[in-house]
Design a protein around this motif. Structure first.
Motif, mmCIF file in Angstrom:
data_model
loop_
_atom_site.group_PDB
_atom_site.id
_atom_site.type_symbol
_atom_site.label_atom_id
_atom_site.label_comp_id
_atom_site.label_asym_id
_atom_site.label_seq_id
_atom_site.Cartn_x
_atom_site.Cartn_y
_atom_site.Cartn_z
ATOM 1 N N LYS A 135 0.863 -1.195 0.000
ATOM 2 C CA LYS A 135 0.000 0.000 0.000
ATOM 3 C C LYS A 135 0.893 1.237 0.000
ATOM 4 O O LYS A 135 2.056 1.153 0.364
ATOM 5 N N GLU A 136 0.313 2.376 -0.328
ATOM 6 C CA GLU A 136 1.100 3.610 -0.419
ATOM 7 C C GLU A 136 1.674 4.049 0.921
ATOM 8 O O GLU A 136 2.678 4.757 0.971
ATOM 9 N N LEU A 258 0.791 2.504 -9.230
ATOM 10 C CA LEU A 258 0.243 2.007 -10.500
ATOM 11 C C LEU A 258 0.771 0.583 -10.718
ATOM 12 O O LEU A 258 1.939 0.376 -11.072
ATOM 13 N N GLY A 259 -0.085 -0.361 -10.436
ATOM 14 C CA GLY A 259 0.241 -1.777 -10.622
ATOM 15 C C GLY A 259 -1.064 -2.506 -10.891
ATOM 16 O O GLY A 259 -2.139 -1.896 -10.872
ATOM 17 N N THR A 260 -0.954 -3.818 -11.131
ATOM 18 C CA THR A 260 -2.182 -4.574 -11.424
ATOM 19 C C THR A 260 -2.793 -5.187 -10.172
ATOM 20 O O THR A 260 -3.954 -5.577 -10.172
ATOM 21 N N GLY A 261 -1.944 -5.359 -9.135
ATOM 22 C CA GLY A 261 -2.411 -6.057 -7.937
ATOM 23 C C GLY A 261 -2.166 -7.563 -8.014
ATOM 24 O O GLY A 261 -2.542 -8.301 -7.112
ATOM 25 N N HIS A 262 -1.505 -8.020 -9.121
ATOM 26 C CA HIS A 262 -1.219 -9.453 -9.273
ATOM 27 C C HIS A 262 0.262 -9.641 -9.555
ATOM 28 O O HIS A 262 0.847 -8.873 -10.322
ATOM 29 N N GLY A 263 0.833 -10.675 -8.975
ATOM 30 C CA GLY A 263 2.242 -10.963 -9.240
ATOM 31 C C GLY A 263 2.393 -12.131 -10.196
ATOM 32 O O GLY A 263 1.535 -13.023 -10.255
ATOM 33 N N HIS A 264 3.486 -12.094 -10.966
ATOM 34 C CA HIS A 264 3.824 -13.227 -11.843
ATOM 35 C C HIS A 264 5.287 -13.577 -11.629
ATOM 36 O O HIS A 264 6.134 -12.686 -11.495
ATOM 37 N N ALA A 298 1.522 -4.736 -6.063
ATOM 38 C CA ALA A 298 0.883 -3.514 -5.565
ATOM 39 C C ALA A 298 -0.495 -3.792 -4.985
ATOM 40 O O ALA A 298 -1.180 -4.717 -5.415
ATOM 41 N N ASP A 299 -0.876 -2.931 -4.063
ATOM 42 C CA ASP A 299 -2.305 -2.758 -3.774
ATOM 43 C C ASP A 299 -2.712 -1.529 -4.595
ATOM 44 O O ASP A 299 -2.351 -0.408 -4.238
ATOM 45 N N PRO A 300 -3.419 -1.716 -5.700
ATOM 46 C CA PRO A 300 -3.749 -0.567 -6.561
ATOM 47 C C PRO A 300 -5.111 0.055 -6.236
ATOM 48 O O PRO A 300 -5.658 0.793 -7.057
ATOM 49 N N SER A 301 -5.650 -0.224 -5.026
ATOM 50 C CA SER A 301 -7.028 0.218 -4.756
ATOM 51 C C SER A 301 -7.153 1.746 -4.702
ATOM 52 O O SER A 301 -8.202 2.286 -5.056
ATOM 53 N N GLN A 302 -6.083 2.445 -4.297
ATOM 54 C CA GLN A 302 -6.164 3.904 -4.281
ATOM 55 C C GLN A 302 -6.309 4.469 -5.694
ATOM 56 O O GLN A 302 -6.990 5.462 -5.916
ATOM 57 N N ALA A 303 -5.620 3.830 -6.633
ATOM 58 C CA ALA A 303 -5.704 4.294 -8.026
ATOM 59 C C ALA A 303 -7.135 4.158 -8.539
ATOM 60 O O ALA A 303 -7.644 5.020 -9.258
ATOM 61 N N THR A 304 -7.777 3.070 -8.150
ATOM 62 C CA THR A 304 -9.165 2.865 -8.580
ATOM 63 C C THR A 304 -10.075 3.893 -7.906
ATOM 64 O O THR A 304 -10.912 4.524 -8.566
#
Ligand code: NAD
Ligand code: UFG
Length: 334
Positions: A135-136, A258-264, A298-304
């Motif tokens: 998270k940020e 800025l991320g997808t929230g998923h790792g690969h 990332a946790d991208p929930s803030q971006a959303t």
């Protein structure tokens, strides 16, 4: 008009396409230290519109004054140096461009009363996170001169926003940008041996390099290889346009992942790239790369929530677009 510093680079060129397509006038300031004018010609070709260009260094106040004498409403500040390893050997260059350059830009913006700024930061400011997703408000522990230069620039922007009410600033922390424009006309054009995974795999796929070294398969991850949050550069670019809209309505500095929230994992990226290029790619397991983190995303929930933005493209389309760019441009922009 939007001023894009570093607009000829990998991420900047994709942002310029989307700005032009959204109807903005775009002015690029770039010294071409890590890019080529050809990238901008191709941006114009994709968008069917012209870019205004100034060649120069962000540490040169005269060129900044010239840029900002145009009717600039906001600045997207991408110009910077970005290689973690190189920053260890050339720390002064990194602080000079990334910190002094940013300070110089802010001072010029103040002189010209331009107070809207979107700043390129990096997930590297988090260092080795204690928990994922990041998270940020996760504590910042940058571990290289590059990371510290981004962290310092963030601090300067934070203090600035507290001191003067009229500044509107969005700090974007990118996770791992990969992929290319679906046209195959623009993409990442690393000079020398690529440091990062996707451009390296691309060069193995095109026959330029014999095999991929996978840095460690003994991490505490399902297949033992490192996990990252890869984000398509087109999604990343869209995040900047969303930030430009959001900052108009914000009275405080916003810091957003800025991320997808998923790792690969490295293995998953390699497998997806093999599907994209239609052949098996050689690799070798080697020692862990010093300084690498096992996994993060990332946790991208803030971006959303704040930008109304979500990453849309999956790993396969990142690899497909990256391969199209590599296949059509084996020598980059030349
Ligand atoms: P890039 O090197 O392709 O683009 C940077 C551009 O800035 C280049 O066109 C370069 O010529 C220009 N530039 C460099 N120093 C300059 C100077 N002193 N004056 C004027 N122009 C200058 O890099 P990129 O991948 O497009 O990254 C853009 C920004 O995003 C950078 O600030 C980088 O730190 C940040 N970032 C990148 C990544 C990534 O993995 N690509 C991840 C996180 C953050
Ligand atoms: N990797 C390999 N072989 C390679 C290159 C990379 O196995 O030839 C592995 C790494 O060990 C890691 C993963 O692939 O597990 C991703 O490595 P990258 O070098 O592509 O990306 P990093 O996460 O190390 O760092 C990148 C940028 C940083 C930025 C960070 C987050 O280099 O500047 O993403 O945005 F801060």
């Amino acid at each position: 008009m939007i001023l894009v510093t570093g607009g000829a680079g990998y991420i900047g060129s994709h942002i310029c396409v989307q700005l032009l397509q959204a109807g903005h006038e775009v002015l690029v300031l770039d010294n071409f230290s890590n890019s080529k004018p050809e990238a901008l010609r191709r941006v114009e070709c994709i968008a069917g519109k012209k870019i205004h260009l100034l060649e120069g260094d962000i540490r040169d106040s005269t060129i900044l004054d010239r840029a900002l004498s145009h009717p600039v409403r906001a600045v997207i500040h991408l110009a910077g140096l970005k290689a973690v390893g190189e920053s260890v050997n050339k720390p002064v260059d990194y602080y000079s461009v990334n910190v002094t350059g940013t300070l110089n830009l802010i001072q010029a913006m103040q002189r010209h009363q331009v107070y809207q700024l979107v700043f390129s930061s990096s997930a590297t400011v988090y260092g080795t996170p204690e928990t994922v997703p990041i998270k940020e408000d996760t504590p910042l522990h940058p571990e290289s001169p590059y990371g510290r230069s981004k962290w310092m620039a963030e601090q300067i922007l934070h203090d600035l926003s507290l001191s003067v009410a009229n500044w509107k600033i969005v700090v974007l922390r990118y996770f791992n940008p990969v992929g290319a424009h679906p046209s195959g006309l623009i993409g990442e054009d690393p000079s020398g041996v690529p440091n990062n995974l996707m451009p390296y795999i691309s060069q193995v796929a095109s026959g330029k390099r014999p095999l991929l070294q996978i840095y460690g398969n003994d991490y505490p991850t399902p297949d033992g290889t490192g996990i990252r949050d890869y984000i398509h550069v087109e999604d990343l670019a869209a995040g900047h346009l969303a930030a430009l809209t959001a900052l108009k309505h914000s009275n405080e500095l916003l810091t957003i992942n800025l991320g997808t929230g998923h790792g690969h994992s490295v293995m998953e990226v390699l497998n997806a790239y093999e599907s994209a290029c239609g052949s098996k790619l050689s690799y070798q397991i080697s020692a862990r790369r010093p300084g690498d983190v096992a996994f993060y995303w990332a946790d991208p929930s803030q971006a959303t929530k704040i930008l109304g933005w979500t990453a849309r493209k999956d790993l396969q389309s990142m690899c497909n677009d990256s391969w199209r760019w590599q296949k059509l441009n084996p020598n980059g922009f030349c």
